[in-house]
Design an enzyme around this catalytic site. Structure first.
Site, short mmCIF file in Angstrom:
data_model
loop_
_atom_site.label_atom_id
_atom_site.label_comp_id
_atom_site.label_asym_id
_atom_site.label_seq_id
_atom_site.Cartn_x
_atom_site.Cartn_y
_atom_site.Cartn_z
N GLU A 156 0.82 -1.15 0.04
CA GLU A 156 0.09 0.09 0.02
C GLU A 156 0.95 1.20 -0.05
OE1 GLU A 156 -2.98 0.01 3.19
OE2 GLU A 156 -4.31 -1.69 1.97
N GLU A 168 -6.25 -8.04 0.03
CA GLU A 168 -6.61 -8.18 1.33
C GLU A 168 -8.21 -8.14 1.46
OE1 GLU A 168 -4.46 -5.33 3.93
OE2 GLU A 168 -2.60 -5.78 3.03
C1 GLA Z 1 -4.03 -2.32 5.56
C2 GLA Z 1 -2.56 -3.06 5.22
C3 GLA Z 1 -2.40 -4.13 6.02
C4 GLA Z 1 -2.95 -4.12 7.40
C5 GLA Z 1 -4.66 -3.79 7.25
C6 GLA Z 1 -5.46 -3.47 8.47
O1 GLA Z 1 -4.78 -2.87 4.46
O2 GLA Z 1 -2.11 -3.27 3.94
O3 GLA Z 1 -1.09 -4.43 6.42
O4 GLA Z 1 -2.49 -2.90 8.06
O5 GLA Z 1 -4.54 -2.60 6.35
O6 GLA Z 1 -4.97 -2.56 9.10
#
Ligand code: GLA
Ligand code: GLA
Length: 668
Positions: free
Chosen positions: A142, A308
């Site tokens: 991210e 995710e």
């Molecule tokens: C984001 C991040 C993950 C995790 C999630 C939950 O999507 O990519 O690493 O931190 O949030 O907080």
């Protein structure tokens, strides 16, 4: 279709790993994504690389026929590196160091950091190149999370000077184009140009942003380009070391600092991180999430993964609500309906330590499979059957919304009226259209418009003559366009262009905006072809000239003047909407517009809270019907259908239980 989970073996004793792999496989999970934060484990000290633990994870992947998405671990630079080179840290707009203690604590423009990144990525690539179980690499994690695209350190300052020099060639040109005559801000050299950090006039509490808007927009573009360059470096290193599987990155629906339309070209496919239960407001899954799925598909005009995918209650310092029974299944189908062909659930098991102890996963903290595990297992089994039938089907849309990061950045900095929110305007319009059972793409201006019957440009303010030429051609060939308030008013330097509004779009709209009212929260009543409605945020006062009036104001000194018009050309029509409506208001307006422009919609009527998305393989259609409500929904059908998930024919009325899903196709 890929069906997997985000796994952190480094958080668990090694003797648990075989149990994890067994349970994953028993649930039908076939892919893990690993290692995006594992730099300090892979390179515990400078130049000392330890792949033994990761090799043992990979061996288990091999013995369990588990596919792997391996990540470059640059989202969490190790402490030894930060201690040795503290200049890598980002600085905020007050000049404070954004230090160690969480993650993403690096500046994209740090040459030192790029060098260390190259080293670890090279070592990983050399070690794992050609590994048969690795099906893709994810870069970092991210980019831009925690507001990290824009940095105010010395490295960024000198990189920004170079970026500006390349663009403007000489400093007089910059001063002129950006209007530095205002408040006598002329810069004597590129080296003297500031990063738009904290000044005397900035006051976030009052929403005051005082910097030159053109310089600020360039800083946004520069910052986004800096991430682009850093990311491109990672791709180059992987490819140089023989990595020949797809490379991706996990985007986010709620990040706006990074131009994803540009960044996407580095990746074979894009993925994103989808957390429906932390989206805002009622029907959040129907609104922001549905919009974000369509936005993600539009970045590459291609199917995507959810890297995710929410699989439990979320939270860092406090938790959000737990998913209701059936909701994880519903969210999974929503992703698939909108074009996901990879679903990776975050995360396998919630951690017993660290910031995200509250962030739940498929298992519980005690490692025991319970309700969520069972729901995901059952969903996976169902999806595999569905996949055989819908394989090759696409989301085909007659309508597109034109999105733009330049506009996002410009509108966010000087937002016209107090509650003006570009992203919210876009997804309100999107929801209003999709609530009609109409598929809707979200794309940028580079799209091939000939694929569409209707292009919608909400608040398309930064615009050029070329945009108007492109739209004119589209209209001449039979296309239809909707343009809304705050369009056509600024140039690429974020300057008001001085043309009569809507600027270059004035001819195609056939109107003049002769005044406007930044009404904010105040409501203004309007009449419309769809009955009485209420507007807020912004009201354009329009001279409709020869266009057809489709609605008028009932309030204020401009009562009786048009708020909405249609200009019919020999090819198609151009609609102008001069005031912001709510979702229901836009819905009623777009019901009319899409009827007039012959847009394809779901053949049966829609029900509030129930989402429909149609996929087609050009011989059959598959209508996903998804009940986002916690009560049963009844949908009157136009004819008898085959319901694929339940394998039965359904006629007259489709009943969906709370969070229920059906996939309808023509009866065979
Ligand atoms: C984001 C991040 C993950 C995790 C999630 C939950 O999507 O990519 O690493 O931190 O949030 O907080
Ligand atoms: C003050 C200043 C002016 C101008 C206006 C509007 O009165 O003296 O220079 O900035 O506010 O902001």
């Amino acid at each position: 279709m890929v069906f997997g989970t985000d796994y952190y073996p480094e958080h668990w004793p090694e003797d648990r790993w075989p149990t994890d792999f067994r349970l994953m496989r028993e649930a039908g999970l076939d892919t893990i994504r690993i290692a995006e934060f594992a730099w300090s484990l892979i390179e515990p000290r400078e130049g000392i690389f330890d792949f033994d633990w990761l090799d043992r994870v990979m061996s288990l992947a091999v013995s369990h026929s588990m596919k792997v998405v391996l990540c470059t671990p640059t989202a969490a630079p190790p402490k030894w590196l930060m201690d040795k080179h503290p200049e890598i840290y980002q600085k905020d707009e007050f000049g404070h160091v954004r230090g160690f203690g969480s993650r993403r604590h690096y500046c994209f423009n740090s040459e030192i950091f790029r060098e260390y990144s190259r080293k670890i990525i090279s070592e990983m690539a050399k070690h794992y190149s050609g590994h048969p179980n690795i099906i893709a690499w994810q870069l970092d994690n991210e980019f831009g999370c925690h507001n990290t695209v824009r940095c105010y350190c010395e490295d960024c300052s000198s990189a920004f000077s170079k970026w500006l020099k390349k663009k403007y060639i000489n400093i007089d040109n910059l001063n002129e184009k950006l209007g530095m005559a205002f408040w006598g801000q002329h810069y004597p050299s590129f080296e003297s140009v500031i990063l738009p950090a904290h000044t005397t006039c900035d006051n976030k509490a009052f929403g005051m942003n005082a910097h030159n808007p053109g310089l600020y927009l360039d800083f946004c573009r520069f910052s986004s380009d800096s991430v682009y360059d850093y990311s491109a470096m990672q791709v180059d290193v992987l490819r140089a070391h023989g990595i020949d599987v797809p490379i991706t990155h996990n985007f986010m629906g709620s990040f706006f600092d990074l131009d994803y339309y540009k960044l996407q070209d580095q990746f074979e496919f894009i993925s994103w991180d989808c957390y429906p239960n932390i989206a805002h407001g009622p029907f959040s899954t129907l609104s922001e999430v549905s919009y974000n799925h369509d936005k993600m598909r539009g970045y590459k005009n291609k199917k995507f993964w959810v890297m995710e995918h929410c699989s439990g209650q979320n939270g860092w310092n406090y938790m959000h609500e737990t998913p209701n029974p059936g909701e994880i299944r519903l969210w999974t189908y929503q992703s698939v309906a909108h074009g996901a062909d990879g679903i990776i659930y975050f995360r396998w098991r919630p951690c017993l330590f660290g910031t995200e102890q509250y962030w739940h996963g498929i298992l519980d903290h005690d490692g025991i499979p319970r309700k969520r595990y069972k729901e995901i297992k059952a969903t996976g089994a169902e999806l595999r059957k569905l996949e055989e039938i819908i394989e090759g089907s696409e989301i085909v849309s007659d309508v597109c919304i034109i999105n733009s990061f330049d506009n996002e950045w410009s509108h966010t900095y000087q937002k016209h009226s107090e509650n003006f929110n570009y992203n919210r305007i876009l997804y309100t319009v999107h929801n209003a259209i999709t609530d009609l059972g109409i598929n809707c793409d979200v794309v940028d201006m580079n799209v091939d418009l000939t694929n569409y019957k209707l292009a919608v440009l909400p608040a398309y303010n930064i615009s050029s003559e070329a945009d108007a030429v492109k739209l004119s051609k589209f209209i001449n060939e039979g296309g239809n366009v909707v343009i809304t308030f705050r369009s056509g008013n600024r140039d690429e330097y974020n300057r008001i262009n001085g043309l009569t509004i809507p600027g270059y779009f004035r001819d195609i709209c056939g109107i003049d905006v002769i005044n406007y009212d930044a009404v904010g929260d105040h409501k203004r009543k309007v009449t419309s072809v769809a009955g009485p409605l209420e507007a807020d945020t912004w009201c354009d006062i329009i001279d409709g000239k020869d266009s057809t009036v489709m609605g008028e104001y009932l309030d204020a000194f401009y009562r009786g003047t048009p708020f909405m018009t249609r200009n019919s050309a020999p090819g198609g029509s151009v609609y102008y909407i001069g005031a912001h409506l709510d979702r229901d208001g836009y819905n009623r307006i777009f019901r009319q517009i899409t009827l007039e422009t012959d847009v394809t919609r779901c053949p049966f009527g829609t029900v509030k809270g129930v989402e429909t998305v149609t996929r087609t393989d050009f011989s059959s259609t598959y209508i996903f019907v998804m009940n986002h409500l916690d009560t049963p929904a009844y949908i009157s059908l136009d004819k008898e259908y085959m319901e694929i998930l339940g394998e039965k024919n359904i006629s007259e009325v489709l009943r969906l239980g709370p969070y229920g899903v059906a996939v309808l196709t023509d009866k065979v």
